[in-house]
Motif scaffolding. Sequence first.
Motif, PDB file in Angstrom:
ATOM      1  N   ARG A 115       0.815  -1.215   0.000  1.00 53.52           N
ATOM      2  CA  ARG A 115       0.000   0.000   0.000  1.00 53.52           C
ATOM      3  C   ARG A 115       0.853   1.272   0.000  1.00 53.52           C
ATOM      4  NH1 ARG A 115      -2.877  -3.202   3.950  1.00 53.52           N
ATOM      5  NH2 ARG A 115      -4.857  -3.954   3.086  1.00 53.52           N
ATOM      6  N   LEU A 116       2.159   1.148   0.074  1.00 54.89           N
ATOM      7  CA  LEU A 116       3.035   2.314   0.074  1.00 54.89           C
ATOM      8  C   LEU A 116       2.965   3.040  -1.261  1.00 54.89           C
ATOM      9  CD1 LEU A 116       6.246   0.758   1.729  1.00 54.89           C
ATOM     10  CD2 LEU A 116       4.504   2.188   2.843  1.00 54.89           C
ATOM     11  N   SER A 117       3.241   4.330  -1.239  1.00 49.99           N
ATOM     12  CA  SER A 117       3.347   5.080  -2.492  1.00 49.99           C
ATOM     13  C   SER A 117       4.573   4.603  -3.251  1.00 49.99           C
ATOM     14  CB  SER A 117       3.480   6.578  -2.198  1.00 49.99           C
ATOM     15  OG  SER A 117       4.728   6.842  -1.563  1.00 49.99           O
ATOM     16  N   ASP A 118       4.673   4.987  -4.523  1.00 48.02           N
ATOM     17  CA  ASP A 118       5.822   4.570  -5.317  1.00 48.02           C
ATOM     18  C   ASP A 118       7.127   5.029  -4.662  1.00 48.02           C
ATOM     19  OD1 ASP A 118       4.112   3.409  -7.096  1.00 48.02           O
ATOM     20  OD2 ASP A 118       4.429   4.856  -8.713  1.00 48.02           O
ATOM     21  N   ALA A 119       7.140   6.261  -4.172  1.00 48.28           N
ATOM     22  CA  ALA A 119       8.352   6.800  -3.542  1.00 48.28           C
ATOM     23  C   ALA A 119       8.684   6.036  -2.264  1.00 48.28           C
ATOM     24  CB  ALA A 119       8.173   8.290  -3.247  1.00 48.28           C
ATOM     25  N   GLU A 120       7.659   5.748  -1.466  1.00 54.86           N
ATOM     26  CA  GLU A 120       7.878   5.019  -0.217  1.00 54.86           C
ATOM     27  C   GLU A 120       8.311   3.583  -0.475  1.00 54.86           C
ATOM     28  OE1 GLU A 120       4.592   7.225   2.687  1.00 54.86           O
ATOM     29  OE2 GLU A 120       3.981   5.590   1.352  1.00 54.86           O
ATOM     30  N   LEU A 121       7.741   2.958  -1.481  1.00 58.05           N
ATOM     31  CA  LEU A 121       8.114   1.590  -1.813  1.00 58.05           C
ATOM     32  C   LEU A 121       9.543   1.538  -2.330  1.00 58.05           C
ATOM     33  CD1 LEU A 121       7.408  -1.363  -2.036  1.00 58.05           C
ATOM     34  CD2 LEU A 121       6.248  -0.903  -4.208  1.00 58.05           C
ATOM     35  N   THR A 122       9.912   2.515  -3.136  1.00 58.78           N
ATOM     36  CA  THR A 122      11.291   2.586  -3.627  1.00 58.78           C
ATOM     37  C   THR A 122      12.264   2.740  -2.463  1.00 58.78           C
ATOM     38  OG1 THR A 122      10.570   3.573  -5.723  1.00 58.78           O
ATOM     39  CG2 THR A 122      12.888   3.862  -5.107  1.00 58.78           C
ATOM     40  N   GLU A 123      11.904   3.567  -1.494  1.00 58.67           N
ATOM     41  CA  GLU A 123      12.749   3.756  -0.312  1.00 58.67           C
ATOM     42  C   GLU A 123      12.862   2.471   0.486  1.00 58.67           C
ATOM     43  OE1 GLU A 123      12.942   6.556   3.726  1.00 58.67           O
ATOM     44  OE2 GLU A 123      11.508   7.010   2.119  1.00 58.67           O
ATOM     45  N   ARG A 124      11.752   1.760   0.611  1.00 57.17           N
ATOM     46  CA  ARG A 124      11.755   0.490   1.332  1.00 57.17           C
ATOM     47  C   ARG A 124      12.668  -0.519   0.643  1.00 57.17           C
ATOM     48  NH1 ARG A 124      11.895  -3.028   5.396  1.00 57.17           N
ATOM     49  NH2 ARG A 124      10.542  -4.837   5.161  1.00 57.17           N
ATOM     50  N   LEU A 125      12.612  -0.573  -0.679  1.00 53.94           N
ATOM     51  CA  LEU A 125      13.471  -1.491  -1.429  1.00 53.94           C
ATOM     52  C   LEU A 125      14.941  -1.147  -1.237  1.00 53.94           C
ATOM     53  CD1 LEU A 125      11.413  -1.741  -4.745  1.00 53.94           C
ATOM     54  CD2 LEU A 125      11.574  -3.456  -2.932  1.00 53.94           C
ATOM     55  N   ALA A 126      15.236   0.150  -1.182  1.00 51.40           N
ATOM     56  CA  ALA A 126      16.615   0.581  -0.965  1.00 51.40           C
ATOM     57  C   ALA A 126      17.100   0.138   0.413  1.00 51.40           C
ATOM     58  CB  ALA A 126      16.720   2.096  -1.106  1.00 51.40           C
ATOM     59  N   LEU A 146       7.925  -1.621 -10.392  1.00 47.51           N
ATOM     60  CA  LEU A 146       7.092  -1.422  -9.206  1.00 47.51           C
ATOM     61  C   LEU A 146       5.791  -2.233  -9.222  1.00 47.51           C
ATOM     62  CD1 LEU A 146       7.614   2.364  -8.378  1.00 47.51           C
ATOM     63  CD2 LEU A 146       8.333   0.389  -7.020  1.00 47.51           C
ATOM     64  N   PRO A 147       5.082  -2.346 -10.356  1.00 49.43           N
ATOM     65  CA  PRO A 147       3.880  -3.190 -10.340  1.00 49.43           C
ATOM     66  C   PRO A 147       4.179  -4.656 -10.018  1.00 49.43           C
ATOM     67  CG  PRO A 147       3.842  -1.711 -12.226  1.00 49.43           C
ATOM     68  CD  PRO A 147       5.206  -1.604 -11.627  1.00 49.43           C
ATOM     69  N   VAL A 148       5.362  -5.124 -10.423  1.00 49.78           N
ATOM     70  CA  VAL A 148       5.757  -6.507 -10.146  1.00 49.78           C
ATOM     71  C   VAL A 148       5.997  -6.707  -8.656  1.00 49.78           C
ATOM     72  CG1 VAL A 148       7.541  -8.251 -10.539  1.00 49.78           C
ATOM     73  CG2 VAL A 148       6.732  -6.852 -12.444  1.00 49.78           C
ATOM     74  N   ILE A 149       6.818  -5.825  -8.068  1.00 47.58           N
ATOM     75  CA  ILE A 149       7.121  -5.960  -6.645  1.00 47.58           C
ATOM     76  C   ILE A 149       5.877  -5.700  -5.798  1.00 47.58           C
ATOM     77  CG2 ILE A 149       7.882  -3.566  -6.323  1.00 47.58           C
ATOM     78  CD1 ILE A 149       9.647  -6.566  -4.767  1.00 47.58           C
ATOM     79  N   ARG A 150       5.014  -4.795  -6.262  1.00 45.80           N
ATOM     80  CA  ARG A 150       3.795  -4.497  -5.520  1.00 45.80           C
ATOM     81  C   ARG A 150       2.847  -5.711  -5.518  1.00 45.80           C
ATOM     82  NH1 ARG A 150       2.343   0.346  -3.857  1.00 45.80           N
ATOM     83  NH2 ARG A 150       3.659   1.459  -5.358  1.00 45.80           N
ATOM     84  N   ALA A 151       2.794  -6.427  -6.643  1.00 44.90           N
ATOM     85  CA  ALA A 151       1.964  -7.635  -6.717  1.00 44.90           C
ATOM     86  C   ALA A 151       2.444  -8.683  -5.722  1.00 44.90           C
ATOM     87  CB  ALA A 151       1.988  -8.196  -8.135  1.00 44.90           C
ATOM     88  N   ASP A 152       3.761  -8.865  -5.635  1.00 45.65           N
ATOM     89  CA  ASP A 152       4.312  -9.844  -4.702  1.00 45.65           C
ATOM     90  C   ASP A 152       4.012  -9.455  -3.257  1.00 45.65           C
ATOM     91  OD1 ASP A 152       5.280 -11.155  -6.897  1.00 45.65           O
ATOM     92  OD2 ASP A 152       7.369 -10.564  -6.612  1.00 45.65           O
ATOM     93  N   TYR A 153       4.191  -8.176  -2.938  1.00 45.88           N
ATOM     94  CA  TYR A 153       3.939  -7.718  -1.577  1.00 45.88           C
ATOM     95  C   TYR A 153       2.451  -7.735  -1.239  1.00 45.88           C
ATOM     96  CZ  TYR A 153       8.670  -6.470  -0.151  1.00 45.88           C
ATOM     97  OH  TYR A 153       9.978  -6.535   0.246  1.00 45.88           O
ATOM     98  N   ARG A 154       1.595  -7.600  -2.232  1.00 50.41           N
ATOM     99  CA  ARG A 154       0.167  -7.719  -1.944  1.00 50.41           C
ATOM    100  C   ARG A 154      -0.167  -9.140  -1.515  1.00 50.41           C
ATOM    101  NH1 ARG A 154      -5.199  -6.638  -5.804  1.00 50.41           N
ATOM    102  NH2 ARG A 154      -6.688  -7.171  -4.169  1.00 50.41           N
ATOM    103  N   ILE A 155       0.432 -10.121  -2.196  1.00 54.76           N
ATOM    104  CA  ILE A 155       0.211 -11.514  -1.803  1.00 54.76           C
ATOM    105  C   ILE A 155       0.691 -11.739  -0.372  1.00 54.76           C
ATOM    106  CG2 ILE A 155       0.991 -13.888  -2.209  1.00 54.76           C
ATOM    107  CD1 ILE A 155       0.817 -13.318  -5.198  1.00 54.76           C
TER     108      ILE A 155
END
Length: 231
Positions: A115-126, A146-155
Amino acid sequence: MNLYCIPYAGCSARVYDSWQQHLPDHVTVVPLELPGRGSRCVEEPIDELAALLADLYQQLDPGSPYALFGHSYGAVIAFELAKLLRAKGDPEPSALLLSASRAPRLLGADADTHRLSDAELTERLAELGGTPQELLENEELMEIYLPVIRADYRILGEYGTGTPGRVGCPVVAFYGDADDEADLASVEEWAHYTDGSFGVRKIHGDHFFLHAAESELVAAVEAVCTKGESS
């Protein structure tokens, strides 16, 4: 024996391409590519567990001897795939190899990541450190990634934190001695998710020892696959 390998969140199964050179001929590495990455990059990523398991099930040949390996997110998917095989009455893997993953009831920390924003998700990945810096800094590539990693994290986020069933096969869990994401105590909890034998193996490195300690990890995997060292 076929060694089916599932990658961590957002990663292509090509991460396992180099494994075959470390293994004897009688163990065949079979990377299981998920939609949206690698050779399947033109496909839409799947963000629903049952649909993903149905997709991966079609890539298996449970009629031949096999083992399942998954790293981090891939370990959870490997566990669920083994459960599906058991439910269908198919032969279970000779070993379920779970790498760098907390047991299911301890996965709550990832519940809101998708559910993180793109910027927040990018920061989390870093912060996690498994994504190349050049990818994180490339806006065009991140639009695809980002859609790929977001799909995995949604699961992962919708997976739940209970005790979702058990497998009947031997389970071996690998942990990094410098891994803050999945330490020994959290990995040992996998013992409650199998009716078979359970063992733990220490690998040197942090959460991504899959890369830094590849030869050590593959040697440990080979020992389990070929010698049955699960306890």
